[in-house]
Design a protein around this motif. Structure first.
Motif, PDB file in Angstrom:
ATOM      1  N   THR A  22      72.220  79.726 110.322  1.00 57.95           N
ATOM      2  CA  THR A  22      73.029  80.131 109.199  1.00 57.95           C
ATOM      3  C   THR A  22      73.166  78.931 108.396  1.00 57.95           C
ATOM      4  N   LEU A  23      73.095  79.100 106.806  1.00 59.48           N
ATOM      5  CA  LEU A  23      72.999  78.032 105.888  1.00 59.48           C
ATOM      6  C   LEU A  23      74.245  77.256 105.994  1.00 59.48           C
ATOM      7  N   ARG A  24      74.272  75.938 106.114  1.00 60.83           N
ATOM      8  CA  ARG A  24      75.455  75.030 105.978  1.00 60.83           C
ATOM      9  C   ARG A  24      75.202  74.167 105.103  1.00 60.83           C
ATOM     10  N   TYR A  25      74.285  73.744 104.598  1.00 58.55           N
ATOM     11  CA  TYR A  25      73.890  72.594 103.482  1.00 58.55           C
ATOM     12  C   TYR A  25      72.894  72.978 102.450  1.00 58.55           C
ATOM     13  N   ARG A  26      73.033  72.877 101.381  1.00 56.19           N
ATOM     14  CA  ARG A  26      72.252  73.056 100.184  1.00 56.19           C
ATOM     15  C   ARG A  26      72.273  72.046  99.058  1.00 56.19           C
ATOM     16  N   GLY A  27      71.569  70.923  99.140  1.00 52.26           N
ATOM     17  CA  GLY A  27      71.636  69.794  98.444  1.00 52.26           C
ATOM     18  C   GLY A  27      70.417  68.757  98.275  1.00 52.26           C
ATOM     19  N   ARG A  28      70.911  67.462  97.875  1.00 47.97           N
ATOM     20  CA  ARG A  28      70.017  66.513  97.925  1.00 47.97           C
ATOM     21  C   ARG A  28      69.782  65.818  99.188  1.00 47.97           C
ATOM     22  N   LEU A  29      68.511  64.983  99.235  1.00 51.55           N
ATOM     23  CA  LEU A  29      68.222  64.269 100.448  1.00 51.55           C
ATOM     24  C   LEU A  29      69.430  63.195 100.707  1.00 51.55           C
ATOM     25  N   ASP A  30      69.618  62.387  99.478  1.00 52.19           N
ATOM     26  CA  ASP A  30      70.189  61.127  99.717  1.00 52.19           C
ATOM     27  C   ASP A  30      70.962  60.952  98.176  1.00 52.19           C
ATOM     28  N   SER A  31      71.738  59.872  98.272  1.00 53.61           N
ATOM     29  CA  SER A  31      72.493  59.431  97.234  1.00 53.61           C
ATOM     30  C   SER A  31      71.600  58.765  95.947  1.00 53.61           C
ATOM     31  N   ALA A  32      70.398  58.425  96.533  1.00 56.06           N
ATOM     32  CA  ALA A  32      69.523  57.523  95.710  1.00 56.06           C
ATOM     33  C   ALA A  32      68.650  58.417  94.719  1.00 56.06           C
ATOM     34  N   GLY A  33      68.628  59.731  94.940  1.00 58.51           N
ATOM     35  CA  GLY A  33      67.755  60.693  94.018  1.00 58.51           C
ATOM     36  C   GLY A  33      66.430  60.162  94.020  1.00 58.51           C
ATOM     37  N   LYS A  34      66.101  59.895  92.908  1.00 58.05           N
ATOM     38  CA  LYS A  34      64.526  59.601  92.392  1.00 58.05           C
ATOM     39  C   LYS A  34      64.473  57.863  92.470  1.00 58.05           C
ATOM     40  N   ALA A  35      65.457  57.342  92.461  1.00 58.77           N
ATOM     41  CA  ALA A  35      65.470  56.018  92.639  1.00 58.77           C
ATOM     42  C   ALA A  35      64.925  55.551  94.038  1.00 58.77           C
ATOM     43  N   ALA A  36      64.866  54.199  94.149  1.00 58.88           N
ATOM     44  CA  ALA A  36      64.371  53.706  95.480  1.00 58.88           C
ATOM     45  C   ALA A  36      65.618  53.374  96.194  1.00 58.88           C
ATOM     46  N   ALA A  37      65.689  53.797  97.435  1.00 56.79           N
ATOM     47  CA  ALA A  37      66.717  53.977  98.601  1.00 56.79           C
ATOM     48  C   ALA A  37      67.226  52.177  98.801  1.00 56.79           C
ATOM     49  N   GLY A  38      68.366  52.099  98.928  1.00 63.06           N
ATOM     50  CA  GLY A  38      68.656  50.722  99.288  1.00 63.06           C
ATOM     51  C   GLY A  38      70.111  50.830 100.310  1.00 63.06           C
ATOM     52  N   ALA A  39      70.287  49.595 100.477  1.00 66.37           N
ATOM     53  CA  ALA A  39      71.386  49.730 101.691  1.00 66.37           C
ATOM     54  C   ALA A  39      72.659  50.482 101.333  1.00 66.37           C
ATOM     55  N   GLU A  40      72.984  50.794 100.016  1.00 70.00           N
ATOM     56  CA  GLU A  40      74.186  51.568  99.441  1.00 70.00           C
ATOM     57  C   GLU A  40      73.775  53.021  99.582  1.00 70.00           C
ATOM     58  N   THR A  41      72.769  53.439  99.817  1.00 67.26           N
ATOM     59  CA  THR A  41      72.245  54.834  99.771  1.00 67.26           C
ATOM     60  C   THR A  41      72.922  55.625 100.825  1.00 67.26           C
ATOM     61  N   VAL A  42      73.471  56.722 100.397  1.00 71.68           N
ATOM     62  CA  VAL A  42      74.203  57.669 101.492  1.00 71.68           C
ATOM     63  C   VAL A  42      72.944  58.633 101.864  1.00 71.68           C
ATOM     64  N   GLU A  87      72.754  61.808 102.595  1.00 71.23           N
ATOM     65  CA  GLU A  87      73.326  63.038 102.628  1.00 71.23           C
ATOM     66  C   GLU A  87      73.212  64.129 103.505  1.00 71.23           C
ATOM     67  N   LEU A  88      71.929  64.364 103.560  1.00 71.34           N
ATOM     68  CA  LEU A  88      71.395  65.448 104.415  1.00 71.34           C
ATOM     69  C   LEU A  88      71.556  65.099 105.790  1.00 71.34           C
ATOM     70  N   LEU A  89      71.347  63.737 106.337  1.00 69.53           N
ATOM     71  CA  LEU A  89      71.587  63.579 107.654  1.00 69.53           C
ATOM     72  C   LEU A  89      73.102  63.532 108.233  1.00 69.53           C
ATOM     73  N   ASP A  90      73.884  63.086 106.994  1.00 68.70           N
ATOM     74  CA  ASP A  90      75.484  63.135 107.133  1.00 68.70           C
ATOM     75  C   ASP A  90      75.971  64.505 107.453  1.00 68.70           C
ATOM     76  N   ALA A  91      75.402  65.545 106.626  1.00 66.42           N
ATOM     77  CA  ALA A  91      75.929  66.739 106.673  1.00 66.42           C
ATOM     78  C   ALA A  91      75.618  67.326 107.946  1.00 66.42           C
TER      79      ALA A  91
END
Length: 185
Positions: A132-152, A154-158
């Motif tokens: 059952t679909l429970r999440y449709r969204g982005r991978l993380d808060s960094a988007g197209k930018a390089a991920a850093g320590a502050e990157t959330v 979001e998929l794993l958290d969901a």
């Protein structure tokens, strides 16, 4: 490059069955891919700068999801005639380059993308153990930018929330990327 954002969507619908060839030489179905905790599908392509920016993070996240009991697959639905970089041969090279630990599938007819309502690359769908679909969204808060320590993550958290409560997050941030390249009618 047409920039597209995933629409806010209705949750709770079931994963639709499909059969698609993978760059590993095998045909895959939802039943083959399903993990004990659920299924995550990444609609991607090879040429999109948004996908290129997150491809290594998709591989790492996919490996983590597999360790946690999720089935994972990437699907390319772009028209390879209009976009030769997204053909099957290039898909195989892209999967090797980014060391995808999950199948990379070719949706040549584009029927799977249409059935799921995928609109851009990347477009991420996460289903629970009952598919059952429970999440449709982005991978993380960094988007197209390089991920850093502050990157959330979001998929794993969901998915952690879904495992704990059975429900996805109330706020799901849309994925942004290139539109799926549809075949001419």
């Amino acid at each position: 490059m047409a920039l597209t954002q995933t629409p806010a969507g209705e949750m709770g619908w079931p994963a639709a069955e499909f059969g698609l060839p993978g760059v590993d030489g095998r045909d895959w179905s939802v039943g083959d891919l399903r993990g004990v905790r659920g299924l995550v599908l990444f609609f991607i392509c090879n040429h999109c700068p948004y996908v290129k920016a997150v491809a290594d993070r998709l591989a790492l996240t996919g490996a983590e999801l597999q360790r946690r009991g999720y089935g994972v697959a990437a699907i390319c639905s772009n028209d390879p005639v209009a976009y030769p970089e997204d053909d099957f041969e290039h898909m195989a090279a892209f999967a090797r380059q980014h060391e995808f630990p999950f199948p990379y599938l070719h949706d040549e007819s584009q029927a799977v993308a249409r059935t799921y309502g995928a609109v851009c690359t990347p477009d991420i769908f996460a289903f629970d153990a009952m598919l059952t679909l429970r999440y449709r969204g982005r991978l993380d808060s960094a988007g197209k930018a390089a991920a850093g320590a502050e990157t959330v993550p979001e998929l794993l958290d969901a998915l952690t929330l879904i495992e704990r409560t059975g429900h996805g997050p109330e706020v799901q941030h849309a994925s942004i990327g290139c539109s799926i390249k549809w075949k001419a009618a």
